[in-house]
Write a protein that holds these residues in place. Structure first.
Motif, PDB file in Angstrom:
ATOM      1  N   ASP A 120       2.221  26.323  41.684  1.00 55.82           N
ATOM      2  CA  ASP A 120       2.489  27.692  41.909  1.00 55.82           C
ATOM      3  C   ASP A 120       1.663  28.597  41.046  1.00 55.82           C
ATOM      4  O   ASP A 120       1.977  29.631  40.309  1.00 55.82           O
ATOM      5  N   ASP A 121       0.386  28.306  40.869  1.00 61.49           N
ATOM      6  CA  ASP A 121      -0.869  28.863  40.195  1.00 61.49           C
ATOM      7  C   ASP A 121      -0.604  28.878  38.648  1.00 61.49           C
ATOM      8  O   ASP A 121      -1.285  29.702  37.829  1.00 61.49           O
TER       9      ASP A 121
ATOM     10  N   LEU B 135       5.064  26.919  50.873  1.00 60.39           N
ATOM     11  CA  LEU B 135       3.748  27.703  50.249  1.00 60.39           C
ATOM     12  C   LEU B 135       3.168  27.045  49.061  1.00 60.39           C
ATOM     13  O   LEU B 135       1.951  26.996  49.020  1.00 60.39           O
ATOM     14  N   LYS B 136       3.937  26.573  48.165  1.00 63.55           N
ATOM     15  CA  LYS B 136       3.495  25.956  46.882  1.00 63.55           C
ATOM     16  C   LYS B 136       3.006  24.456  47.062  1.00 63.55           C
ATOM     17  O   LYS B 136       1.993  24.163  46.673  1.00 63.55           O
TER      18      LYS B 136
ATOM     19  N   LYS C 199       1.700  24.008  50.161  1.00 61.38           N
ATOM     20  CA  LYS C 199       0.225  24.274  51.098  1.00 61.38           C
ATOM     21  C   LYS C 199      -0.937  24.707  49.922  1.00 61.38           C
ATOM     22  O   LYS C 199      -1.984  24.088  50.516  1.00 61.38           O
ATOM     23  N   GLU C 200      -0.482  25.165  49.074  1.00 63.40           N
ATOM     24  CA  GLU C 200      -1.310  25.549  48.020  1.00 63.40           C
ATOM     25  C   GLU C 200      -2.223  24.268  47.424  1.00 63.40           C
ATOM     26  O   GLU C 200      -3.327  24.117  46.746  1.00 63.40           O
TER      27      GLU C 200
END
Length: 266
Positions: free
Chosen positions: A71-72, A190-191, A193-194
């Protein structure tokens, strides 16, 4: 001919965590498989309740030091190891200050599940796979035990499918009676997918609860084992209907030989 290599990714192992069905099996199974002539590596999370001094854990400097982005955010990967002398077996531990320093496993003292369990499970699975590569050890079979390992099949099949260390690995997922109550973070898809995983491979994770997470693991595994006498009926049905090799529940005195034969059949 080289011995078959089996990588065990386990949520908990005794004596490092209290005895229960999963932790006892995760302790005895690798030993039994090793005694039947296969080569093994065993991993678990370094949960904060593990007594490092009593269990003689020590950091493996040559394997530590990598950063994993979840998550970045960069999270340093620390690898520790301990031995079970009676089993001639080493256990590797995935550690990180943000995720594994708290004094509980997946729930806090009052039984509330940690809000970041999704990221903790993701960090653990990625940490195991990256460390296995650093060990320059290519498993033939990867056996995931416990819901905390459920993201490993996804990572192996969708992010490591071209990696020579995992391209040919057969993934086995064990179903236990180990359901969690709360839904994981709704941004889990989403995490993932990143990390380059396509939308089509994340179907069902819109609501990442225990059933959805387990179904994802089953659908991306090459074989499924019912490791508890009683498991979630929807998951048992889903596994049987998937058409994948499915091993029914085995008695305590028979399961090691049955699992060993199941690995060979894949």
């Amino acid at each position: 001919m080289e011995n078959t290599k089996v990588l065990f990714i386990s949520q908990e192992i005794t004596p490092y965590l209290p005895e229960n069905e999963l932790s006892v099996m995760a302790r005895n199974l690798p030993q039994g498989i090793q005694e039947r002539g296969k080569e093994i590596r065993t991993f678990m999370p370094r949960f904060g309740s593990i007594n490092e001094r009593r269990n003689q854990l020590h950091e493996v400097i040559r394997l530590s030091g990598m950063n994993l982005i979840i998550d970045d955010t960069d999270h340093p990967l620390i690898i520790k190891v301990a031995s079970i002398p009676s089993a001639r077996m080493q256990v590797y531990f995935i550690d990180n200050e943000d995720y594994f320093q708290r004094k509980c496993t997946t729930v806090n003292e009052d039984g509330t599940e940690f809000a970041d369990n999704d990221e903790r499970a993701l960090f653990f699975a990625r940490g195991v796979l990256e460390t296995t590569k650093k060990l320059r050890w290519a498993p033939d079979v990867v056996h995931c035990q416990g819901w905390f390992t459920a993201l490993a099949p996804l990572l192996i099949k969708k992010t490591m499918n071209d990696d020579p260390f995992f391209a040919k690995a057969k993934v086995v997922y064990s179903l236990y009676n180990d359901a969690f109550e709360q839904t994981l973070d709704e941004n889990l898809a989403l995490k993932l997918k990143e990390m380059g995983i396509a939308d089509k491979d994340l179907k069902g994770l819109e609501k990442p609860d225990y059933v959805a997470l387990s179904k994802l693991a089953i659908s991306l595994s090459d074989g499924v084992i019912q490791s508890s006498a009683e498991v979630h009926p929807e998951l048992a049905a889903f596994a049987r209907e998937s058409g994948k090799p499915f091993l029914e529940f085995q008695k305590e005195e028979e399961y090691i030989d049955a699992y060993n034969a199941f690995y060979d059949s894949l």
